[in-house]
Design an enzyme around this catalytic site. Structure first.
Site, PDB file in Angstrom:
ATOM      1  N   MET A  14       0.822  -1.208   0.000  1.00 13.33           N
ATOM      2  CA  MET A  14       0.000   0.000   0.000  1.00 13.33           C
ATOM      3  C   MET A  14       0.858   1.262   0.000  1.00 13.33           C
ATOM      4  O   MET A  14       0.564   2.227  -0.712  1.00 13.33           O
ATOM      5  CB  MET A  14      -0.948   0.002   1.196  1.00 13.33           C
ATOM      6  CG  MET A  14      -1.912  -1.174   1.224  1.00 13.33           C
ATOM      7  SD  MET A  14      -2.841  -1.388  -0.311  1.00 13.33           S
ATOM      8  CE  MET A  14      -3.910   0.039  -0.258  1.00 13.33           C
ATOM      9  N   ASP A  33      10.269   3.606   6.427  1.00 16.55           N
ATOM     10  CA  ASP A  33      10.074   2.262   6.970  1.00 16.55           C
ATOM     11  C   ASP A  33      11.173   1.998   8.000  1.00 16.55           C
ATOM     12  O   ASP A  33      12.035   2.850   8.225  1.00 16.55           O
ATOM     13  CB  ASP A  33      10.063   1.200   5.867  1.00 16.55           C
ATOM     14  CG  ASP A  33       9.126   0.034   6.215  1.00 16.55           C
ATOM     15  OD1 ASP A  33       9.226  -0.480   7.351  1.00 16.55           O
ATOM     16  OD2 ASP A  33       8.301  -0.359   5.384  1.00 16.55           O
ATOM     17  N   GLU A  92      -1.732  -4.185  10.280  1.00 19.72           N
ATOM     18  CA  GLU A  92      -3.011  -4.097  10.988  1.00 19.72           C
ATOM     19  C   GLU A  92      -2.951  -4.733  12.381  1.00 19.72           C
ATOM     20  O   GLU A  92      -3.765  -5.594  12.717  1.00 19.72           O
ATOM     21  CB  GLU A  92      -4.096  -4.795  10.158  1.00 19.72           C
ATOM     22  CG  GLU A  92      -4.364  -4.150   8.826  1.00 19.72           C
ATOM     23  CD  GLU A  92      -5.152  -2.858   8.961  1.00 19.72           C
ATOM     24  OE1 GLU A  92      -6.331  -2.906   9.313  1.00 19.72           O
ATOM     25  OE2 GLU A  92      -4.572  -1.795   8.724  1.00 19.72           O
ATOM     26  N   LYS A  97       0.578  -0.113  15.372  1.00 18.30           N
ATOM     27  CA  LYS A  97      -0.031   1.187  15.042  1.00 18.30           C
ATOM     28  C   LYS A  97       0.174   2.179  16.181  1.00 18.30           C
ATOM     29  O   LYS A  97       0.545   3.336  15.960  1.00 18.30           O
ATOM     30  CB  LYS A  97      -1.533   1.026  14.788  1.00 18.30           C
ATOM     31  CG  LYS A  97      -1.906   0.226  13.559  1.00 18.30           C
ATOM     32  CD  LYS A  97      -1.930   1.082  12.308  1.00 18.30           C
ATOM     33  CE  LYS A  97      -2.600   0.354  11.161  1.00 18.30           C
ATOM     34  NZ  LYS A  97      -2.321   0.968   9.857  1.00 18.30           N
ATOM     35  N   SER A 119      -7.663  -1.075   7.225  1.00 19.11           N
ATOM     36  CA  SER A 119      -8.829  -1.769   6.687  1.00 19.11           C
ATOM     37  C   SER A 119      -9.851  -2.119   7.760  1.00 19.11           C
ATOM     38  O   SER A 119     -10.961  -2.530   7.434  1.00 19.11           O
ATOM     39  CB  SER A 119      -8.391  -3.042   5.959  1.00 19.11           C
ATOM     40  OG  SER A 119      -7.675  -3.887   6.835  1.00 19.11           O
ATOM     41  N   HIS A 140      -8.957   4.676   3.538  1.00 19.38           N
ATOM     42  CA  HIS A 140      -8.765   3.273   3.154  1.00 19.38           C
ATOM     43  C   HIS A 140      -8.616   3.153   1.643  1.00 19.38           C
ATOM     44  O   HIS A 140      -9.601   3.095   0.914  1.00 19.38           O
ATOM     45  CB  HIS A 140      -9.948   2.447   3.672  1.00 19.38           C
ATOM     46  CG  HIS A 140      -9.812   0.980   3.417  1.00 19.38           C
ATOM     47  ND1 HIS A 140     -10.898   0.145   3.375  1.00 19.38           N
ATOM     48  CD2 HIS A 140      -8.714   0.208   3.172  1.00 19.38           C
ATOM     49  CE1 HIS A 140     -10.479  -1.083   3.122  1.00 19.38           C
ATOM     50  NE2 HIS A 140      -9.172  -1.070   2.993  1.00 19.38           N
ATOM     51  N   ASN A 143      -6.330  -1.816  -3.258  1.00 24.17           N
ATOM     52  CA  ASN A 143      -5.182  -2.334  -3.995  1.00 24.17           C
ATOM     53  C   ASN A 143      -5.634  -2.880  -5.369  1.00 24.17           C
ATOM     54  O   ASN A 143      -6.632  -3.593  -5.431  1.00 24.17           O
ATOM     55  CB  ASN A 143      -4.540  -3.461  -3.177  1.00 24.17           C
ATOM     56  CG  ASN A 143      -3.257  -3.978  -3.775  1.00 24.17           C
ATOM     57  OD1 ASN A 143      -2.523  -3.256  -4.430  1.00 24.17           O
ATOM     58  ND2 ASN A 143      -2.985  -5.249  -3.552  1.00 24.17           N
ATOM     59  N   ASN A 190     -14.792  -3.530   4.417  1.00 21.19           N
ATOM     60  CA  ASN A 190     -14.313  -4.787   4.985  1.00 21.19           C
ATOM     61  C   ASN A 190     -15.296  -5.447   5.940  1.00 21.19           C
ATOM     62  O   ASN A 190     -15.191  -6.646   6.191  1.00 21.19           O
ATOM     63  CB  ASN A 190     -12.962  -4.574   5.657  1.00 21.19           C
ATOM     64  CG  ASN A 190     -11.851  -4.560   4.624  1.00 21.19           C
ATOM     65  OD1 ASN A 190     -12.034  -5.027   3.509  1.00 21.19           O
ATOM     66  ND2 ASN A 190     -10.714  -4.011   4.981  1.00 21.19           N
TER      67      ASN A 190
END
Length: 288
Positions: A14, A33, A92, A97, A119, A140, A143, A190
């Site tokens: 993503m 990252d 997730e 997070k 998501s 959101h 993809n 979702n």
């Protein structure tokens, strides 16, 4: 706003997709990252995706070199102080997070909007990690990001109208339509999609049909471009499992109980396209 710098946290599938659509519109990207190894893989993935996208979209008109020149690869959160808009794309898992949002909270650019590309996790809960929860919004992306025209935008309990307006300005710059909904675990997409995929996996578990038979019914009878199991392979079976676990924990409703076959596949590191095998076989990506 066209000269804005956009921070992108998380250089996975993503994060790579978001970086491409932002840089393709001439905006600078700060892609962050946790390791240089992950960033090197992301750079290779961006190059590969740009080559593929030229076959599918006229939007990708800039050269690979000119797009990469606009992307700064870094592991240093301090670099995000230059960003006026941040899209967060980490795993997730709440613990991951939360740690990321605590780092974002320590940045000096306190007016920067934080768009959580999640998501299933609660936007309200993510906002509560911040000193200014009103600047956190859900965004959101689907993809593959460059080929999807719309984004599910989620208003948390404290999300301000100013944050919503800035977010829509950003989406307009990257030619995406925003569809605004209220915060609820799994949102719209979702909460419905994960149930569909999970039930499709139960059909395999119960030996009702093969993967191709399940998907053909959705494609040939309902006109879907992809079947639920093809979609699961594209998203990643590990992400599917995490999303279902969030939904189950949030609603305490047995309908969100992950299928044992899904758990077994994830335990075996069978994740779908990104691992080379899911419900179908794929060519293993060279950079995995």
């Amino acid at each position: 706003m066209g000269q804005m710098k956009v921070g992108v946290i998380g250089a996975g599938v993503m994060g790579v997709g978001v970086s491409i659509v932002v840089a393709q519109k001439g905006m600078k990207v700060i892609l962050l990252d946790i390791s240089n190894e992950r960033l090197d893989l992301a750079k290779k993935e961006i190059e590969k995706n740009l080559r593929l996208l030229t076959f599918y979209s006229r939007e990708i008109s800039s050269s690979t070199e000119s797009i990469l020149e606009l992307i700064e690869f870094t592991t240093d959160y301090e670099r995000l102080n230059k960003a006026s808009f941040i899209v967060e794309n980490t795993t997730e898992k709440w613990e991951i997070k939360e740690a990321v949002y605590k780092k974002i909270n320590s940045l000096k650019n306190e007016d920067c909007v934080i768009a959580a590309n999640t998501s299933a996790l609660s936007i309200t809960k993510l906002g509560q990690v911040m000193n200014k929860p009103e600047r956190v919004i859900g965004m959101h992306f689907m993809n593959p990001v460059p080929l999807k025209p719309a984004v599910e935008v989620i208003k948390g309990y404290y999300t301000s109208q100013k944050t919503i307006d800035i977010s829509y300005d950003f989406l307009e710059l990257i030619n995406k339509e925003g569809i605004l909904i209220n915060d609820s675990p799994g949102f719209v997409s979702n909460r419905v999609l994960m149930l569909t995929i999970n039930e499709a996996i139960f059909l395999l578990h119960d030996q009702v049909a093969s993967p191709s038979e399940v998907d053909e019914i959705f494609k040939k009878c309902f006109g879907h471009k992809m079947g639920p199991l093809e979609t699961a392979d594209l998203i990643g079976l590990d992400t599917i499992l995490l999303s279902l676990e969030v939904l189950y924990d949030s609603f305490l409703d047995s309908k969100f109980r992950p299928c044992p076959l899904l758990k077994k596949m994830v335990d075996a590191s069978i994740y779908g396209r990104k691992s080379g095998k899911g419900f179908y076989e794929y060519r293993v990506p060279q950079n995995v």
